[in-house]
Design a protein around this motif. Structure first.
Motif, PDB file in Angstrom:
ATOM      1  N   UNK A  31       0.718  -1.187   0.027  1.00 32.81           N
ATOM      2  CA  UNK A  31       0.039  -0.074   0.038  1.00 32.81           C
ATOM      3  C   UNK A  31       0.912   1.093   0.157  1.00 32.81           C
ATOM      4  N   UNK A  32       2.195   1.220   0.489  1.00 29.21           N
ATOM      5  CA  UNK A  32       2.852   2.488   0.879  1.00 29.21           C
ATOM      6  C   UNK A  32       3.776   2.471  -0.343  1.00 29.21           C
ATOM      7  N   UNK A  33       4.132   1.416  -0.960  1.00 29.78           N
ATOM      8  CA  UNK A  33       5.244   1.711  -1.822  1.00 29.78           C
ATOM      9  C   UNK A  33       5.174   2.859  -2.868  1.00 29.78           C
ATOM     10  N   UNK A  34       6.477   3.333  -3.410  1.00 35.64           N
ATOM     11  CA  UNK A  34       6.503   4.461  -4.208  1.00 35.64           C
ATOM     12  C   UNK A  34       7.236   4.117  -5.272  1.00 35.64           C
ATOM     13  N   UNK A  35       7.113   2.723  -5.593  1.00 41.03           N
ATOM     14  CA  UNK A  35       7.787   2.338  -7.024  1.00 41.03           C
ATOM     15  C   UNK A  35       6.910   2.616  -8.108  1.00 41.03           C
ATOM     16  N   UNK A  36       7.728   3.067  -9.031  1.00 43.53           N
ATOM     17  CA  UNK A  36       7.050   3.127 -10.372  1.00 43.53           C
ATOM     18  C   UNK A  36       6.621   1.694 -10.807  1.00 43.53           C
ATOM     19  N   UNK A  37       5.494   1.707 -11.495  1.00 39.35           N
ATOM     20  CA  UNK A  37       5.154   0.327 -12.174  1.00 39.35           C
ATOM     21  C   UNK A  37       6.321  -0.467 -12.888  1.00 39.35           C
ATOM     22  N   UNK A  38       6.606  -1.612 -12.657  1.00 38.69           N
ATOM     23  CA  UNK A  38       7.607  -2.432 -12.918  1.00 38.69           C
ATOM     24  C   UNK A  38       7.106  -3.413 -14.293  1.00 38.69           C
ATOM     25  N   UNK A  39       5.902  -3.840 -14.373  1.00 41.20           N
ATOM     26  CA  UNK A  39       5.504  -4.765 -15.074  1.00 41.20           C
ATOM     27  C   UNK A  39       3.960  -4.481 -15.256  1.00 41.20           C
ATOM     28  N   UNK A  40       3.453  -5.175 -16.435  1.00 37.82           N
ATOM     29  CA  UNK A  40       2.197  -4.966 -16.775  1.00 37.82           C
ATOM     30  C   UNK A  40       1.663  -6.591 -16.823  1.00 37.82           C
TER      31      UNK A  40
END
Length: 195
Positions: A31-40
């Motif tokens: 819920x708190x991650x600030x990662x950009x999307x890494x996969x679709x």
């Protein structure tokens, strides 16, 4: 009154402890991650979903996984037409349903270090997919961001019962590591006669 206040504080401390260092920690991290999307991740069942996933993969330069999609020959045709290298697209046909879309892939995604996943599916399927995926992927610290694909004019409303049932199946999978639906089908076949 004092006892009630202490009990409330104790319960809050237990929940906070579970969130920080216990079984809820991966969900909090997701819920708190600030990662950009890494996969679709595209949930199969409709070529429009695959086209949207391919468009996003090309535009965002992200790897794409299609779970339970169109037949392999047609899917490869779509990949070629989208201009994506074959090694950036994975076609996975292990899943038999929405829960399987996640359970068949989530451990591999976690091993690959994925922390944020774009989830592509039809707008009428997205609420249930997000509920199931939020539980399964969240158990591994993976955040989902839904990408709805229009299903007009063939949208079908999914019942609250189906969403709740699949959510409970997902929670049971997280706890036991098994899909309990086959067991329930054997023991209570009357519950499944309408499906």
């Amino acid at each position: 009154m004092v006892l009630g206040g202490r009990l409330l504080l104790l319960c809050a401390a237990v929940v906070a402890g579970a969130a920080v260092g216990g079984p809820l920690r991966p969900f909090v991290e997701a819920a708190l991650t600030n990662h950009q999307p890494q996969r679709i991740l595209v949930l199969g069942g409709d070529a429009d979903r695959e086209r949207m996933g391919l468009h996003l993969a090309r535009r965002m330069n992200l790897p794409l996984v299609v779970s339970g999609g169109t037949n392999p020959e047609y899917a490869q045709h779509l990949v070629r037409n989208a201009g994506l290298p074959q090694d950036r697209v994975r076609l996975d046909y292990r899943a038999e349903d929405t829960l399987g879309n996640f359970t068949s892939l989530v451990d591999e995604l976690e091993r690959d270090g994925v922390r944020h996943l774009l989830l592509v599916t039809s707008e009428d399927h997205l609420p249930r997919a997000m509920a199931v995926g939020g539980i399964v992927a969240g158990s591994r610290g993976i955040r989902l961001t839904g990408v709805p694909v229009s299903c007009q004019p063939k949208c079908r409303d999914e019942s609250l019962g189906k969403r709740v049932g699949d959510g409970l199946r997902a929670a049971a999978w997280v706890i036991t590591g098994r899909d309990l639906k086959p067991w329930a089908r054997r023991n209570w076949p009357q519950l499944f006669s309408a499906q």
